[in-house]
Design an enzyme around this catalytic site. Structure first.
Site, PDB file in Angstrom:
ATOM      1  CG  HIS A 172      -0.102  -0.144   2.259  1.00 52.64           C
ATOM      2  ND1 HIS A 172       0.368   0.901   3.145  1.00 52.64           N
ATOM      3  CD2 HIS A 172       0.348  -0.921   3.836  1.00 52.64           C
ATOM      4  CE1 HIS A 172       0.297   1.470   4.017  1.00 52.64           C
ATOM      5  NE2 HIS A 172       0.355  -0.248   4.492  1.00 52.64           N
ATOM      6  CB  CYS A 183       2.073  -3.118   5.405  1.00 55.37           C
ATOM      7  SG  CYS A 183       0.572  -3.746   6.063  1.00 55.37           S
TER       8      CYS A 183
END
Length: 208
Positions: A172, A183
């Site tokens: 992301h 992430c």
């Protein structure tokens, strides 16, 4: 033998009658002369002479031979089965990942790629990954879902253009100067490219 004599006699009588008739100026036919001669013969001989000869026996026509039956034709297969051949994945030049991956992440090098047909399609692009205690796990994982305007329910942080591939871990848009909680942070442009290119089920390979 007797019949031959009778027939010879008939011929002689017929010729005699013809010659006699010709001398007298009459014109009897040979048929009349023969009939007259036959009339002079005994009745038993007359029946033998007059009775028509029995027709010669005719051999029955041979039955036509039956045409040989055509040999049965083996049925052909309507379709041939095509056996799929699995090709072992190979390393993609310029990356630490193999050709079956659609996205590649190099944790130690802080970079990522998109791969298509065994070749680099996009990248490398800079990344940041998990901080100590939240290290991004290596391995190969399928993409599970997309969320364009995702917000983390745990950290209450925006995660634009999220592409999830390992539970709560996703590509992301995020800071490239700060480590994440697991992430893979990308720039806005790279995050949009990954979001638009990766589909559900595509493999993401994360290399230590």
């Amino acid at each position: 033998m007797r019949v031959r004599r009778v027939l010879s006699l008939l011929v002689v009588v017929a010729l005699t009658g013809l010659l006699s008739g010709a001398a007298a100026g009459a014109g009897p036919t040979a048929q009349a002369a023969v009939a007259a001669a036959v009339g002079l013969l005994p009745s038993r001989v007359q029946e033998a002479v007059i009775a028509p000869a029995a027709p010669a026996p005719v051999a029955p026509a041979a039955a036509p031979e039956a045409a040989p039956e055509a040999a049965p034709v083996a049925p052909q297969q309507a379709r041939q089965r095509v056996t799929s051949v699995r090709v072992a994945p190979v390393n993609v030049p310029g990356t630490p990942c193999t050709s079956n991956a659609r996205a590649c992440v190099d944790l130690s090098g802080d970079r990522a790629w998109l791969i298509e047909d065994g070749e680099i399609a996009y990248g490398p692009v800079p990344t940041t990954s998990g901080r100590p205690g939240f290290r991004t796990p290596p391995g190969t994982f399928p993409v599970t879902f997309h969320s364009r305007d995702h917000v983390s329910s745990i950290y209450d942080a925006p995660m634009p253009y999220s592409v999830f591939f390992n539970g709560g871990i996703a590509f992301h848009q995020g800071s490239l100067s700060q480590l994440s909680h697991g992430c893979i942070h990308l720039s806005r442009a790279a995050a949009r490219e990954f979001f638009g290119s990766l589909e559900r089920g595509d493999l993401v390979q994360v290399v230590p």
